[in-house]
Enzyme design. Structure first.
Site, PDB file in Angstrom:
ATOM      1  N   TRP A  32     -20.997 -40.724 -48.344  1.00 14.84           N
ATOM      2  CA  TRP A  32     -21.398 -40.326 -49.688  1.00 14.84           C
ATOM      3  C   TRP A  32     -20.804 -41.259 -50.746  1.00 14.84           C
ATOM      4  O   TRP A  32     -20.942 -41.017 -51.926  1.00 14.84           O
ATOM      5  CB  TRP A  32     -20.914 -38.896 -49.985  1.00 14.84           C
ATOM      6  N   ASP A  33     -20.156 -42.342 -50.280  1.00 16.40           N
ATOM      7  CA  ASP A  33     -19.350 -43.156 -51.188  1.00 16.40           C
ATOM      8  C   ASP A  33     -20.141 -43.810 -52.317  1.00 16.40           C
ATOM      9  O   ASP A  33     -19.559 -44.248 -53.314  1.00 16.40           O
ATOM     10  CB  ASP A  33     -18.568 -44.219 -50.396  1.00 16.40           C
ATOM     11  N   GLU A 171     -11.529 -33.297 -46.197  1.00 14.93           N
ATOM     12  CA  GLU A 171     -11.831 -33.307 -44.759  1.00 14.93           C
ATOM     13  C   GLU A 171     -10.753 -32.639 -43.901  1.00 14.93           C
ATOM     14  O   GLU A 171     -10.900 -32.559 -42.690  1.00 14.93           O
ATOM     15  CB  GLU A 171     -12.034 -34.754 -44.298  1.00 14.93           C
ATOM     16  N   LYS A 292      -6.861 -33.335 -48.227  1.00 15.37           N
ATOM     17  CA  LYS A 292      -6.861 -34.785 -48.038  1.00 15.37           C
ATOM     18  C   LYS A 292      -7.210 -35.476 -49.362  1.00 15.37           C
ATOM     19  O   LYS A 292      -6.716 -36.539 -49.678  1.00 15.37           O
ATOM     20  CB  LYS A 292      -7.918 -35.122 -46.979  1.00 15.37           C
ATOM     21  N   GLN A 293      -8.117 -34.852 -50.118  1.00 14.89           N
ATOM     22  CA  GLN A 293      -8.624 -35.494 -51.332  1.00 14.89           C
ATOM     23  C   GLN A 293      -9.187 -34.425 -52.268  1.00 14.89           C
ATOM     24  O   GLN A 293      -9.294 -33.264 -51.883  1.00 14.89           O
ATOM     25  CB  GLN A 293      -9.731 -36.475 -50.963  1.00 14.89           C
TER      26      GLN A 293
HETATM   27  O1  IFM Z   1     -16.636 -40.743 -47.455  1.00  8.55           O
HETATM   28  C1  IFM Z   1     -15.282 -40.870 -47.186  1.00  8.55           C
HETATM   29  C2  IFM Z   1     -14.652 -39.488 -47.138  1.00  8.55           C
HETATM   30  O2  IFM Z   1     -14.785 -38.822 -48.361  1.00  8.55           O
HETATM   31  C3  IFM Z   1     -13.201 -39.592 -46.753  1.00  8.55           C
HETATM   32  N1  IFM Z   1     -13.062 -40.279 -45.481  1.00  8.55           N
HETATM   33  C4  IFM Z   1     -13.626 -41.619 -45.486  1.00  8.55           C
HETATM   34  C5  IFM Z   1     -15.080 -41.591 -45.873  1.00  8.55           C
HETATM   35  C6  IFM Z   1     -15.643 -43.014 -45.938  1.00  8.55           C
HETATM   36  O3  IFM Z   1     -15.088 -43.728 -46.988  1.00  8.55           O
END
Ligand code: IFM
Length: 471
Positions: A32-33, A171, A292-293
């Site tokens: 989704w980047d 994640e 994680k984020q």
């Molecule tokens: O899309 C990301 C995800 O949000 C976190 N892990 C790595 C992926 C690829 O950059």
């Protein structure tokens, strides 16, 4: 920056992978980047943005097939994909700390489709390329709406719609403690973005040429009733909120255990992959309030707070005045930044909330992600294209105060204390602007007669005539 996203290659059927063409991590997959990458191209090379969106359009049929296979309608884009557009996410994952393979449910990150709908909207707003929308964008956008509407199920008692079997961007959380299957219910980020997306359908279709609108509705066989149902879902999606005004990451998150962060910081040199550390101790991140984020907070990275307030209002959700501060404090304290995409989001939010020192620290860390290889070895497998592109965009939004969310471009500069000057160009709705920002002045030249706002004041520009505004 990325060979696959170059102005010379817009006719090539390629997109930007998570690591560009610089390394083999993630097997060259696309996630989704783009959500972090497209804004840069929208304001500098919109033909590249369009080419990246067309890459998705060419895989729309595959996304429809994927939705159908899972019992849904519309288009469900895969979490990780390659050339043929099918789902390629791994189903098992190696923990290098233990040498063990574990189950991987990350394909449940259905929010990738929301990112595509969001990117379509942003591209069209930024470029006014309604032709793209009429010919391709609307078809993708509406089929993504249809997918999410088919995932939303109404609770007959509460009258609220819930969406389950998903994962948010964080994640570390794939499933409920003790669950046999992956998937979570009512991820706040997904539900709010679904409400936003469905809520935009009327605005978008009303700007289309009538024949084009009719054609796409006919092609997808969307009756008026279905559009009404989408409106109703948008207003009634379930969002869980605590008494203090913390938006629950997903239904059940508040029941998870708190982690002793101090103890982990003392025990391990680097705690960014807290999921792996916990597993190596026989525990699971699914059981803890550890992210994680950015997840819930991603909402405010995508949308202005006022817009989210409007969505909450329609849903009848009540929140305290300072809920954004509270949510930033709450989630930042529980985030290990295991993804390179994390710090840049928090940097933008801290800036919005005038927490300048925090924002600058996070921004610098994000900027150095690949230069300093902050994850201790992952840069060698390819640069992190999402964060790299996003640091360019966030520099403009944080420090020049560039806001592209409204009818006209808005600038409200707030240079970091030690910056003397900021010079940049940007494209907005076909007009090219060039800015030079100092502590007390903004110099602007545009290549067309245009209007913009500087610190809320409307400024009328004559093509190619420099204006100097005191700020
Ligand atoms: O899309 C990301 C995800 O949000 C976190 N892990 C790595 C992926 C690829 O950059």
């Amino acid at each position: 920056m990325m060979v696959s996203a170059s102005g010379f290659n817009t006719e090539i059927d390629a997109s930007v992978t998570a690591r560009g063409l610089h390394g083999e991590a993630y097997r060259g997959h696309i996630f989704w980047d783009e959500l972090f990458i497209l804004p840069f191209y929208n304001s500098h090379y919109p033909e590249i943005s369009k080419s990246l969106l067309m890459y998705r359009y060419r895989r729309l049929n595959e996304a429809r097939k994927y939705a159908k296979e899972h019992g849904y309608r519309g288009a469900m884009f895969p979490w990780q994909s390659g050339s043929d557009g099918r789902e390629e996410t791994q189903t098992v994952h190696l923990n290098p700390l233990t040498g063990h393979w574990g189950e991987d449910n990350s394909s449940l990150q259905r929010h990738v489709s929301l990112a595509i709908a969001y990117n379509i909207y942003q591209y069209v707003q930024s470029t006014n390329d309604w032709r793209f929308f009429e010919e391709y964008g609307a078809e993708m956008y509406l089929d993504i709406c249809r997918f999410w509407a088919s995932k939303a199920k109404m609770n007959n008692v509460t009258g609220k719609y819930s969406i389950d079997k998903v994962m948010g961007p964080d994640e570390f959380h794939e499933m409920y403690p003790e669950a046999k299957q992956g998937g979570l219910k009512d991820n706040a980020y997904s539900n709010i973005m679904v409400a936003w997306m469905l809520g935009k359908v009327k605005e978008l279709t009303s700007k289309m040429d009538c024949v084009a609108e009719e054609n796409v509705l006919m092609k997808l066989q969307i009756p008026y009733q279905e559009l009404l149902q989408w409106e109703s879902i948008a207003k009634n999606l379930n969002i869980c909120i605590s008494e203090e005004g913390i938006i629950e990451q997903y239904d059940g998150y508040f029941k998870l255990k708190e982690l002793d962060w101090q103890a982990y910081r003392e025990k391990y040199e680097n705690i960014y992959r807290m999921d792996r550390l916990l597993k190596s101790e026989g525990k699971s991140a699914d059981d803890y309030k550890v992210a994680k984020q950015a997840d819930t907070l991603m909402t405010f990275f995508n949308l202005e707070k006022e817009e989210v307030d409007g969505i909450f209002n329609k849903m009848g959700v009540q929140l305290p005045e300072n809920y954004l501060e509270k949510n930033l404090d709450y989630y930042l304290a529980r985030t290990s930044h295991g993804s390179s995409l994390s710090r840049v989001v928090h940097a933008q939010l801290a800036n919005i909330l005038n927490q300048d020192e925090l924002s600058w620290k996070l921004y610098q860390d994000a900027l150095g992600s690949d230069f300093s290889d902050v994850q201790g070895g992952t840069t060698g497998e390819g640069i992190h294209t999402g964060v790299m592109a996003s640091t360019l965009v966030v520099a403009l939004s944080n420090y020049a105060g560039v806001n592209t969310h409204h009818k006209v471009l808005e600038i409200s500069p707030r240079l970091p204390k030690h910056w003397k000057k900021m010079t940049f160009g940007t494209l907005h709705k076909g007009c090219r602007f060039h800015f030079q920002i100092t502590k007390n002045h903004v110099e602007i030249v545009s290549d067309q007669n245009s209007t913009l706002k500087i610190k809320g004041k409307e400024i009328v520009l004559v093509a190619n005539k420099k204006q100097i505004i005191k700020t």
